[in-house]
Write a protein that holds these residues in place. Sequence first.
Motif, PDB file in Angstrom:
ATOM      1  N   THR A  40       0.851  -1.197   0.000  1.00 37.12           N
ATOM      2  CA  THR A  40       0.000   0.000   0.000  1.00 37.12           C
ATOM      3  C   THR A  40       0.884   1.244   0.000  1.00 37.12           C
ATOM      4  O   THR A  40       2.078   1.178   0.311  1.00 37.12           O
ATOM      5  CB  THR A  40      -0.895   0.043   1.252  1.00 37.12           C
ATOM      6  OG1 THR A  40      -0.046   0.199   2.405  1.00 37.12           O
ATOM      7  CG2 THR A  40      -1.745  -1.209   1.399  1.00 37.12           C
ATOM      8  N   LEU A  41       0.269   2.375  -0.326  1.00 36.59           N
ATOM      9  CA  LEU A  41       0.994   3.644  -0.323  1.00 36.59           C
ATOM     10  C   LEU A  41       1.493   3.969   1.084  1.00 36.59           C
ATOM     11  O   LEU A  41       2.625   4.424   1.256  1.00 36.59           O
ATOM     12  CB  LEU A  41       0.076   4.756  -0.843  1.00 36.59           C
ATOM     13  CG  LEU A  41       0.706   6.113  -1.103  1.00 36.59           C
ATOM     14  CD1 LEU A  41       1.882   6.004  -2.047  1.00 36.59           C
ATOM     15  CD2 LEU A  41      -0.330   7.074  -1.668  1.00 36.59           C
ATOM     16  N   LYS A  42       0.672   3.691   2.103  1.00 36.13           N
ATOM     17  CA  LYS A  42       1.088   3.941   3.495  1.00 36.13           C
ATOM     18  C   LYS A  42       2.325   3.123   3.846  1.00 36.13           C
ATOM     19  O   LYS A  42       3.235   3.601   4.513  1.00 36.13           O
ATOM     20  CB  LYS A  42      -0.058   3.600   4.468  1.00 36.13           C
ATOM     21  CG  LYS A  42      -1.019   4.748   4.690  1.00 36.13           C
ATOM     22  CD  LYS A  42      -2.122   4.356   5.658  1.00 36.13           C
ATOM     23  CE  LYS A  42      -1.573   4.203   7.064  1.00 36.13           C
ATOM     24  NZ  LYS A  42      -2.630   3.931   8.063  1.00 36.13           N
ATOM     25  N   GLN A  43       2.355   1.868   3.389  1.00 43.09           N
ATOM     26  CA  GLN A  43       3.522   1.021   3.651  1.00 43.09           C
ATOM     27  C   GLN A  43       4.752   1.555   2.920  1.00 43.09           C
ATOM     28  O   GLN A  43       5.850   1.535   3.467  1.00 43.09           O
ATOM     29  CB  GLN A  43       3.248  -0.419   3.208  1.00 43.09           C
ATOM     30  CG  GLN A  43       2.278  -1.156   4.113  1.00 43.09           C
ATOM     31  CD  GLN A  43       1.992  -2.568   3.633  1.00 43.09           C
ATOM     32  OE1 GLN A  43       2.338  -2.950   2.521  1.00 43.09           O
ATOM     33  NE2 GLN A  43       1.334  -3.354   4.473  1.00 43.09           N
ATOM     34  N   ALA A  44       4.562   2.037   1.687  1.00 43.89           N
ATOM     35  CA  ALA A  44       5.687   2.586   0.913  1.00 43.89           C
ATOM     36  C   ALA A  44       6.261   3.810   1.625  1.00 43.89           C
ATOM     37  O   ALA A  44       7.484   3.974   1.710  1.00 43.89           O
ATOM     38  CB  ALA A  44       5.221   2.948  -0.498  1.00 43.89           C
ATOM     39  N   GLU A  45       5.391   4.655   2.150  1.00 39.24           N
ATOM     40  CA  GLU A  45       5.845   5.856   2.866  1.00 39.24           C
ATOM     41  C   GLU A  45       6.566   5.477   4.158  1.00 39.24           C
ATOM     42  O   GLU A  45       7.605   6.050   4.488  1.00 39.24           O
ATOM     43  CB  GLU A  45       4.649   6.770   3.156  1.00 39.24           C
ATOM     44  CG  GLU A  45       4.085   7.416   1.900  1.00 39.24           C
ATOM     45  CD  GLU A  45       2.720   8.059   2.095  1.00 39.24           C
ATOM     46  OE1 GLU A  45       2.327   8.841   1.218  1.00 39.24           O
ATOM     47  OE2 GLU A  45       2.045   7.760   3.104  1.00 39.24           O
ATOM     48  N   ALA A  46       6.015   4.471   4.874  1.00 42.70           N
ATOM     49  CA  ALA A  46       6.639   4.018   6.126  1.00 42.70           C
ATOM     50  C   ALA A  46       7.998   3.378   5.832  1.00 42.70           C
ATOM     51  O   ALA A  46       8.971   3.584   6.582  1.00 42.70           O
ATOM     52  CB  ALA A  46       5.720   3.028   6.844  1.00 42.70           C
ATOM     53  N   LEU A  47       8.095   2.620   4.738  1.00 52.89           N
ATOM     54  CA  LEU A  47       9.356   1.998   4.337  1.00 52.89           C
ATOM     55  C   LEU A  47      10.395   3.081   4.034  1.00 52.89           C
ATOM     56  O   LEU A  47      11.541   2.991   4.478  1.00 52.89           O
ATOM     57  CB  LEU A  47       9.139   1.108   3.112  1.00 52.89           C
ATOM     58  CG  LEU A  47      10.392   0.474   2.503  1.00 52.89           C
ATOM     59  CD1 LEU A  47      11.037  -0.517   3.463  1.00 52.89           C
ATOM     60  CD2 LEU A  47      10.055  -0.211   1.176  1.00 52.89           C
ATOM     61  N   ASP A  48       9.983   4.112   3.307  1.00 52.44           N
ATOM     62  CA  ASP A  48      10.875   5.236   2.991  1.00 52.44           C
ATOM     63  C   ASP A  48      11.441   5.878   4.253  1.00 52.44           C
ATOM     64  O   ASP A  48      12.644   6.123   4.354  1.00 52.44           O
ATOM     65  CB  ASP A  48      10.107   6.306   2.198  1.00 52.44           C
ATOM     66  CG  ASP A  48      10.426   6.273   0.719  1.00 52.44           C
ATOM     67  OD1 ASP A  48      10.976   5.260   0.248  1.00 52.44           O
ATOM     68  OD2 ASP A  48      10.124   7.266   0.029  1.00 52.44           O
ATOM     69  N   ARG A  49      10.559   6.138   5.218  1.00 47.92           N
ATOM     70  CA  ARG A  49      10.988   6.775   6.477  1.00 47.92           C
ATOM     71  C   ARG A  49      11.973   5.886   7.222  1.00 47.92           C
ATOM     72  O   ARG A  49      12.986   6.360   7.743  1.00 47.92           O
ATOM     73  CB  ARG A  49       9.781   7.094   7.369  1.00 47.92           C
ATOM     74  CG  ARG A  49       8.952   8.281   6.894  1.00 47.92           C
ATOM     75  CD  ARG A  49       7.935   8.719   7.943  1.00 47.92           C
ATOM     76  NE  ARG A  49       6.972   7.675   8.271  1.00 47.92           N
ATOM     77  CZ  ARG A  49       5.835   7.457   7.589  1.00 47.92           C
ATOM     78  NH1 ARG A  49       5.535   8.204   6.549  1.00 47.92           N
ATOM     79  NH2 ARG A  49       5.019   6.499   7.964  1.00 47.92           N
TER      80      ARG A  49
END
Length: 198
Positions: free
Chosen positions: A89-98
Amino acid sequence: MRLILLGPPGAGKGTQSERLVEKHGLVQLSTGDMLRAAVAAETPIGLEAKDLMARGQLCPDSLVVQIVSDRIEQPDAHNGFILDGFPRTLKQAEALDRMLEGKHYGLDAVIELTVDERSLLDRVERRARELAAAGKPVRTDDAPEVVHRRIADYNAVTAQLRPFYKQRGIYSSVDGMAPIDEVARSIDSVLSDVKASV
């Protein structure tokens, strides 16, 4: 080298991941496998995940990201890794980036194996027939109606991930319907471009 390999079920991610592991000394990280390993090892995160799964609940993104975070700190991942099945998901992609930024890591490439849906269904059905003919068990997730649903789910998710990674300049697509060796050459070409730009 740190990669994400995207593609619907049957696109050939497993085949290409195995080749990349062998050729570049990367580790393939499947969130499902990591979750099961954490549960089996009874790590604090594994125990939390076990409790959630026992209650029939999905593991929250924060827990999955923490499992990925712990795993990429292990020595065998220092040369690089391929994330398989994550982010979804987009939320997971953002969390992975952080999380990666916190470790001063970055993703080198996100490669999507694109497919023709009808041809993909034919491929999965053929694989199921070949397994059955050889007397081997057929995966329940290879049933046509299940594959249809998984492709629809994948398309809904990737519709969000594609622009997210394109914006970061690390997204590439490769024709996943080409012969295996041709797909491998296309992936190698993407990775050569990545190395040249570093």
